[in-house]
Design a protein around this motif. Structure first.
Motif, PDB file in Angstrom:
ATOM      1  N   GLU A 166       6.368  19.380  38.267  1.00 58.30           N
ATOM      2  CA  GLU A 166       5.210  19.949  37.576  1.00 58.30           C
ATOM      3  C   GLU A 166       4.676  21.173  38.311  1.00 58.30           C
ATOM      4  O   GLU A 166       4.359  22.201  37.693  1.00 58.30           O
ATOM      5  CB  GLU A 166       4.111  18.891  37.445  1.00 58.30           C
ATOM      6  CG  GLU A 166       4.476  17.753  36.504  1.00 58.30           C
ATOM      7  CD  GLU A 166       3.444  16.653  36.515  1.00 58.30           C
ATOM      8  OE1 GLU A 166       2.337  16.873  37.056  1.00 58.30           O
ATOM      9  OE2 GLU A 166       3.731  15.555  35.989  1.00 58.30           O
ATOM     10  N   MET A 167       4.576  21.075  39.631  1.00 57.77           N
ATOM     11  CA  MET A 167       4.069  22.195  40.415  1.00 57.77           C
ATOM     12  C   MET A 167       4.990  23.396  40.295  1.00 57.77           C
ATOM     13  O   MET A 167       4.545  24.526  40.045  1.00 57.77           O
ATOM     14  CB  MET A 167       3.905  21.783  41.878  1.00 57.77           C
ATOM     15  CG  MET A 167       3.471  22.911  42.806  1.00 57.77           C
ATOM     16  SD  MET A 167       3.213  22.375  44.534  1.00 57.77           S
ATOM     17  CE  MET A 167       1.565  21.666  44.397  1.00 57.77           C
ATOM     18  N   GLY A 227       7.224  23.997  37.980  1.00 53.68           N
ATOM     19  CA  GLY A 227       7.278  24.462  36.608  1.00 53.68           C
ATOM     20  C   GLY A 227       6.125  25.390  36.255  1.00 53.68           C
ATOM     21  O   GLY A 227       6.275  26.277  35.404  1.00 53.68           O
ATOM     22  N   ALA A 228       4.997  25.202  36.919  1.00 52.32           N
ATOM     23  CA  ALA A 228       3.826  26.050  36.665  1.00 52.32           C
ATOM     24  C   ALA A 228       3.949  27.412  37.332  1.00 52.32           C
ATOM     25  O   ALA A 228       3.239  28.352  36.978  1.00 52.32           O
ATOM     26  CB  ALA A 228       2.558  25.341  37.147  1.00 52.32           C
ATOM     27  N   SER A 241      -0.301  27.506  44.483  1.00 53.55           N
ATOM     28  CA  SER A 241      -0.215  26.192  45.118  1.00 53.55           C
ATOM     29  C   SER A 241       0.702  26.286  46.330  1.00 53.55           C
ATOM     30  O   SER A 241       1.392  27.287  46.528  1.00 53.55           O
ATOM     31  CB  SER A 241       0.325  25.153  44.125  1.00 53.55           C
ATOM     32  OG  SER A 241       1.594  25.552  43.633  1.00 53.55           O
TER      33      SER A 241
END
Length: 296
Positions: A27-28, A30-31, A229
Motif C-alpha cells: 500500500e505504501m 503503491g501510493a 513516507s
C-alpha cells in the motif's frame, strides 16, 4: 557522530510485535513518494553478515573506530590487512532480490529516494545509482592529508604487489568488510601511503566515532522532507545516524513502516513493523504491484 555499536539496547516491552502481513508495504509503495532507508539486514542475503541480527558480528567483533585508526600505526596495519583479505570475499558479493526490487520500484517512479547505511555498494550495483551512501563506500579510498580520493581496486592491486603471498585463513567476515585475523597473522603486513603526498589512506567510509559529513546529513534530511513516507528495510536503527531520519519523518506526521525480522529502536515511531525476510517479501510486493524485477 556514528557511535560505537552496543548490544545493550533492548526493545520496550510495551511495543506491539511485528506483523507478517506485507500488505502495508504494498500500500505504501503503491501510493508513491516513498523514501527507502536500508541497513545491513538488506545485504545478508548477498552473503554479507549484519551487526546485530541472529549470529551478528558484534557478538565476536568490535569494529575499528576512527580514533584508533588515526592514532596507531599498528591499528592501521591490523585494519588494512584484515580489510584487504576481506575484500576478496566482500568484493564478490552481488545484489540480491531485495536490492533489485528497490531498484525496480525506483525505475517505476514509486520512490522519492534511497538512503543506505551500508558501505557495500550493492544498491548502486543493482541500479539505484542515486542512492545516498550515508556511511560512504568501501569501493573508495581517501587520503587523510590531501583529501584525494581513489579507487579501492587500485589500492588492492598495490597491496597485492607489496604483500606477495599474503593469504591467511580468516575466522569470519564482518559487515564492515574486514576479516577476523589474529595479531600474528597481520604481523609484517605492509601498509601503503597516498601516492600523491605519502599521507595516511583510509577507506572512504564513516568509522564508528567519526561524524557523517554535514552536507550528506542535510541531503538526507531534505529527502525526508520531500518524501510522502519512509520505508525502513533491514535496520535495527540502533545508531542515531539512521534513527534521526525516522524521528524526523514521524515528527512531520509522515508514516514510517519498518521491514525487519527483529524489533528495532524505531518501532515506537512506526505505523507497523513487518517481521518478514526482505528478499522474498519485496519480490512478492513487486509482483503484487505489477513491477518487473531484474532476476540477474
Amino acid at each position: 557522530m556514528r557511535t560505537r555499536p552496543t548490544l545493550n539496547w533492548t526493545p520496550a516491552e510495551d511495543l506491539p510485535p511485528g506483523t507478517t502481513d506485507a500488505g502495508p508495504v504494498a500500500e505504501m509503495l503503491g501510493a508513491g513518494g516513498v523514501l527507502v532507508l536500508s541497513g545491513a539486514g538488506l545485504s545478508t542475503e548477498s552473503g554479507i553478515p549484519d551487526y546485530r541480527g541472529e549470529g551478528g558480528s558484534l557478538s565476536r567483533h568490535t569494529p575499528m573506530t576512527y580514533q584508533d585508526f588515526t592514532a596507531s600505526e599498528q591499528a592501521r596495519r591490523r585494519y588494512w590487512a584484515r580489510s584487504h583479505l576481506g575484500l576478496r570475499t566482500f568484493g564478490r558479493a552481488r545484489p540480491n532480490a531485495g536490492h533489485r526490487a528497490v531498484a525496480a520500484f525506483e525505475r517505476r517512479g514509486l520512490l522519492a529516494g534511497v538512503i543506505t547505511q551500508n558501505v557495500d555498494g550493492l544498491h548502486r550495483a543493482a541500479g539505484s545509482e542515486g542512492a545516498v551512501e550515508l556511511h560512504g563506500s568501501l569501493g573508495r579510498v581517501v587520503c587523510l592529508s590531501c583529501g584525494a580520493r581513489s579507487s579501492r581496486g587500485e589500492l588492492a592491486r598495490r597491496l597485492e604487489e607489496a604483500n606477495p603471498g599474503f593469504a591467511p585463513v580468516a575466522a569470519a567476515l564482518n559487515p564492515d568488510g574486514d576479516a577476523d585475523l589474529t595479531d600474528e597473522q597481520v604481523e609484517g603486513f605492509r601498509v601503503l601511503p597516498c601516492t600523491l603526498c605519502d599521507g595516511i589512506l583510509k577507506p572512504d567510509v564513516v568509522f564508528f566515532g567519526e561524524t557523517v559529513p554535514p552536507e550528506r546529513v542535510e541531503r538526507c534530511r531534505a529527502l525526508v522532507r520531500d518524501a510522502a513516507s519512509l520505508l525502513v528495510l533491514g535496520s535495527s536503527l540502533t545508531v542515531m545516524s539512521g534513527l534521526r531520519f525516522v524521528r524526523q519523518a514521524a515528527e512531520a506526521g509522515k508514516p514510517v513502516l519498518i521491514v525487519n525480522r527483529d524489533a528495532t529502536r524505531g518501532d515506537r515511531h512506526a505505523v507497523t513493523r513487518v517481521a518478514l525476510p526482505l528478499g522474498p517479501t519485496l519480490t512478492a510486493v513487486a509482483a503484487r504491484l505489477g513491477v518487473s524485477v531484474d532476476v540477474r
